[in-house]
Design an enzyme around this catalytic site. Structure first.
Site, mmCIF file in Angstrom:
data_model
loop_
_atom_site.group_PDB
_atom_site.id
_atom_site.type_symbol
_atom_site.label_atom_id
_atom_site.label_comp_id
_atom_site.label_asym_id
_atom_site.label_seq_id
_atom_site.Cartn_x
_atom_site.Cartn_y
_atom_site.Cartn_z
ATOM 1 N N PHE A 1 0.809 -1.222 0.000
ATOM 2 C CA PHE A 1 0.000 0.000 0.000
ATOM 3 C C PHE A 1 0.838 1.266 0.000
ATOM 4 O O PHE A 1 0.374 2.331 -0.389
ATOM 5 C CB PHE A 1 -0.932 0.012 1.228
ATOM 6 C CG PHE A 1 -0.252 0.475 2.498
ATOM 7 C CD1 PHE A 1 -0.162 1.826 2.805
ATOM 8 C CD2 PHE A 1 0.334 -0.431 3.371
ATOM 9 C CE1 PHE A 1 0.493 2.261 3.951
ATOM 10 C CE2 PHE A 1 0.993 -0.017 4.511
ATOM 11 C CZ PHE A 1 1.071 1.339 4.806
ATOM 12 N N CYS B 1 9.492 1.773 3.358
ATOM 13 C CA CYS B 1 10.409 0.663 3.679
ATOM 14 C C CYS B 1 11.820 1.169 3.920
ATOM 15 O O CYS B 1 12.644 0.464 4.477
ATOM 16 C CB CYS B 1 10.407 -0.355 2.563
ATOM 17 S SG CYS B 1 11.091 0.308 1.055
ATOM 18 N N GLU C 1 8.964 -4.061 13.136
ATOM 19 C CA GLU C 1 8.808 -3.009 12.130
ATOM 20 C C GLU C 1 7.494 -2.297 12.435
ATOM 21 O O GLU C 1 6.415 -2.839 12.181
ATOM 22 C CB GLU C 1 8.770 -3.604 10.720
ATOM 23 C CG GLU C 1 8.711 -2.519 9.656
ATOM 24 C CD GLU C 1 8.470 -3.028 8.247
ATOM 25 O OE1 GLU C 1 7.832 -4.072 8.075
ATOM 26 O OE2 GLU C 1 8.909 -2.345 7.310
HETATM 27 P P1 NAD Z 1 1.686 -6.610 2.972
HETATM 28 O O1 NAD Z 1 2.748 -7.639 2.999
HETATM 29 O O2 NAD Z 1 0.598 -6.686 3.983
HETATM 30 O O3 NAD Z 1 0.938 -6.614 1.543
HETATM 31 C C1 NAD Z 1 1.671 -6.629 0.339
HETATM 32 C C2 NAD Z 1 0.824 -7.316 -0.731
HETATM 33 O O4 NAD Z 1 0.576 -8.660 -0.318
HETATM 34 C C3 NAD Z 1 -0.530 -6.649 -0.952
HETATM 35 O O5 NAD Z 1 -0.801 -6.634 -2.342
HETATM 36 C C4 NAD Z 1 -1.488 -7.551 -0.205
HETATM 37 O O6 NAD Z 1 -2.774 -7.595 -0.799
HETATM 38 C C5 NAD Z 1 -0.828 -8.918 -0.285
HETATM 39 N N1 NAD Z 1 -1.099 -9.748 0.889
HETATM 40 C C6 NAD Z 1 -1.312 -9.329 2.167
HETATM 41 N N2 NAD Z 1 -1.527 -10.387 2.974
HETATM 42 C C7 NAD Z 1 -1.454 -11.493 2.206
HETATM 43 C C8 NAD Z 1 -1.581 -12.894 2.478
HETATM 44 N N3 NAD Z 1 -1.836 -13.361 3.701
HETATM 45 N N4 NAD Z 1 -1.429 -13.752 1.448
HETATM 46 C C9 NAD Z 1 -1.161 -13.299 0.209
HETATM 47 N N5 NAD Z 1 -1.045 -11.995 -0.101
HETATM 48 C C10 NAD Z 1 -1.176 -11.080 0.884
HETATM 49 O O7 NAD Z 1 2.415 -5.193 3.031
HETATM 50 P P2 NAD Z 1 1.767 -3.755 3.166
HETATM 51 O O8 NAD Z 1 1.238 -3.582 4.551
HETATM 52 O O9 NAD Z 1 0.870 -3.474 2.018
HETATM 53 O O10 NAD Z 1 3.074 -2.834 2.965
HETATM 54 C C11 NAD Z 1 3.967 -2.544 4.002
HETATM 55 C C12 NAD Z 1 5.120 -3.523 4.032
HETATM 56 O O11 NAD Z 1 5.798 -3.516 2.775
HETATM 57 C C13 NAD Z 1 6.181 -3.142 5.053
HETATM 58 O O12 NAD Z 1 6.635 -4.310 5.680
HETATM 59 C C14 NAD Z 1 7.274 -2.507 4.211
HETATM 60 O O13 NAD Z 1 8.560 -2.546 4.785
HETATM 61 C C15 NAD Z 1 7.194 -3.339 2.994
HETATM 62 N N6 NAD Z 1 7.803 -2.669 1.848
HETATM 63 C C16 NAD Z 1 9.016 -3.094 1.438
HETATM 64 C C17 NAD Z 1 9.640 -2.467 0.388
HETATM 65 C C18 NAD Z 1 10.994 -2.908 -0.083
HETATM 66 O O14 NAD Z 1 11.412 -2.436 -1.104
HETATM 67 N N7 NAD Z 1 11.687 -3.794 0.606
HETATM 68 C C19 NAD Z 1 9.010 -1.397 -0.270
HETATM 69 C C20 NAD Z 1 7.758 -1.001 0.169
HETATM 70 C C21 NAD Z 1 7.157 -1.642 1.234
#
Ligand code: NAD
Length: 499
Positions: free
Chosen positions: A149, A281, A382
């Site tokens: 998101f 992130c 985090e």
């Molecule tokens: P998230 O892991 O909850 O969701 C990411 C994606 O996975 C979304 O499209 C979501 O719909 C899907 N998803 C969520 N739960 C799922 C499940 N149980 N099974 C399958 N798919 C699922 O992450 P978020 O809350 O949207 O974003 C924040 C996180 O992303 C933080 O941990 C942040 O550090 C990380 N992030 C990392 C980077 C990087 O480059 N390393 C960049 C941006 C964000």
């Protein structure tokens, strides 16, 4: 209530599912739309459209693909304000911050515009008598992106411009919390001349993700999100024979040495910690104050945290908007309470902030915690919110050891006036992206982005040269055009060697 549809084969599509997820305006706390939740049938429809489009798109010339990217880049530039407002309204970040993420994403499009150079193969003349060798790279087919998101434009832009410019077709599954940016981008691609079916968007949650991970028509999956889901995606997708890049969460440390300009360091750390309400992130979530730097640094950090203007993302004077959901607001405020109970000093307490006219918004103010130790939850988790934890150590080597013991390794920064210290830091830290007097060291698009340890599952960073490698397969061609005189010479039955 407005419904946000998928985008499949060049048109909005709702699919057979009646399931939806609420999309909030975080600044008001009210639901403003509902996002369609995709099913395996929706994923399959998108994959079929993408597979059909691949047949012609992968045969289109590099010139044509590059022209589409140039046009897409221009449209992104012209619509930056509009897209920025769409992002701000669903995510909560300021419009200026949203425009910043679009600009950083556009840099990947610019990199993709230069593919004519970066995709060049190599040629070896006369490797054996009358034999030449050359190589080139070809697209994989239908590839998918699953994105978080916090950067609804930039993170998908890390993926699809390179995938598409190299000749693949794409299915994007964005976050269900802020889905509209993906559809807007799909419209821009269409206006740029991208054929229907090359870029598709299917909204949804776990059901849609699982359908991507198991679909036999998808060759590769790019994922960015939290570490537990990155691990799951990596395991499932590789088990189903796909190429995977999976970027996870982070806990980024900024180390401040006593020889640093403390005012400069405090200013940049404050921006890196509280910008986008800490929902990055690469946000600075831990400051490691070394030796005598600590007291003056904390004083400066406190002053700067108190100067931050919190408000709705679309107000011009806002520095920091609300968190994305009520659950995120509660999680962050609980974490500050837990830190206090575990012995941290709450220097600035952002809990309970109310913004006039936006009393139901998901706001929390900046929080600054001092005397945090590595056994506290505020250090280990985090938090993904506007909370900066200060850990005090005595030496740079102690700071480096602390960073290396942390399970995450996305980004880290050192503030110092010493070249020797900076060199030691950049060589010894087990982290993928290092800043020297730069708090949020996000690489330019022509380098690749990716952390180490739990911040990247598997071995593939994203965009830049690694992006080209990820979305293509190499092919090596060995060629002989025999002269008439040698054409009838007997073939050698031994394994061929050069001569
Ligand atoms: P998230 O892991 O909850 O969701 C990411 C994606 O996975 C979304 O499209 C979501 O719909 C899907 N998803 C969520 N739960 C799922 C499940 N149980 N099974 C399958 N798919 C699922 O992450 P978020 O809350 O949207 O974003 C924040 C996180 O992303 C933080 O941990 C942040 O550090 C990380 N992030 C990392 C980077 C990087 O480059 N390393 C960049 C941006 C964000």
């Amino acid at each position: 209530m407005k419904t946000i549809p998928h985008w499949i084969n060049g048109s909005p599509a709702t699919g057979p599912s009646t399931k939806t997820a609420p999309v909030f305006n975080p600044a008001t706390g009210h639901q403003q739309a509902q996002g369609t939740l995709g099913t395996p049938t929706d994923i399959d429809t998108a994959v079929q459209a993408a597979a059909t489009a691949f047949e012609t798109w992968s045969e289109s010339s590099l010139t044509r693909r590059t022209q589409v990217m140039f046009a897409f880049r221009q449209l992104l530039l012209e619509h930056e304000e509009e897209l920025g407002r769409i992002i701000s309204a669903e995510h909560g970040k300021t419009v200026a911050d949203a425009r910043g993420e679009i600009a950083r994403g556009r840099e990947v499009v610019e990199f993709a515009c230069g593919l004519g150079d970066t995709l060049k193969g190599s040629y070896s003349d006369q490797v054996s008598r009358g034999v030449d060798v050359h190589n080139f790279r070809q697209p994989l087919g239908v590839v998918a992106g699953i994105t978080p998101f916090n950067f609804p434009a930039m993170v998908p832009l890390w993926m699809h411009p390179i995938a598409i410019a190299t000749g693949n077709t794409f299915v994007l599954k964005p976050s269900e919390r802020d889905p509209s940016a993906a559809n807007f981008v799909a419209g821009l691609y269409q206006r740029a001349g991208l054929p229907d079916g090359v870029f598709n968007v299917v909204h949804g949650g776990k059901e849609a993700v699982d359908a991507i991970l198991t679909h036999p028509g998808i060759e590769a999956v790019s994922f960015v999100g939290s570490t537990p889901i990155a691990t799951y995606v990596h395991q499932q997708a590789t088990a189903h024979g796909k190429r995977v890049q999976a970027l996870g969460g982070a806990k980024n440390h900024a180390v401040v040495l006593p020889d640093a300009d403390l005012e400069f360091a405090a200013g940049h750390i404050t921006a890196g910690a509280y910008g986008s309400a800490g929902e990055r992130c690469m946000a600075v979530s831990v400051t490691v104050a070394v030796g005598s730097a600590a007291d003056d640094l904390v004083t400066a950090l406190e002053r700067k945290a108190r100067e931050i203007t919190v408000g709705p993302g679309n107000a011009p004077d806002t520095d920091m908007g609300p968190l994305v959901t009520k659950a995120a607001q509660e999680r962050v405020e609980n974490a500050v309470g837990t830190a206090a109970a575990q012995g941290a000093t709450v220097v600035v307490d952002g809990r309970g902030l109310k913004i006039d006219g936006h009393e139901s918004g998901f706001f929390t103010g900046p929080s600054l915690l001092d005397h945090v130790t590595t056994d506290m939850d505020a250090y280990q988790e985090e938090l993904f919110g506007p909370v900066l934890a200060v850990v005090r150590v005595e030496t740079l080597d102690e700071a480096i050891a602390l960073i290396n013991a942390n399970p995450y390794g996305n980004g880290t920064a050192l503030f110092t006036g010493s070249g020797e210290a900076a060199r030691r830091f950049q060589r010894r830290t087990r982290v993928g992206m290092i800043g020297v007097n730069v708090p949020v060291p996000v690489p330019m698009a022509y380098y690749s982005f990716g952390g180490w340890k739990d911040s990247l599952i598997g071995d593939s960073p994203i965009h830049g040269p690694e992006g080209i490698r990820f979305y293509t397969r190499p092919k090596v061609v060995t060629t002989r055009w025999p002269q008439p005189a040698t054409r009838h010479a007997a073939a050698d039955f031994a394994f061929p060697t050069s001569s």
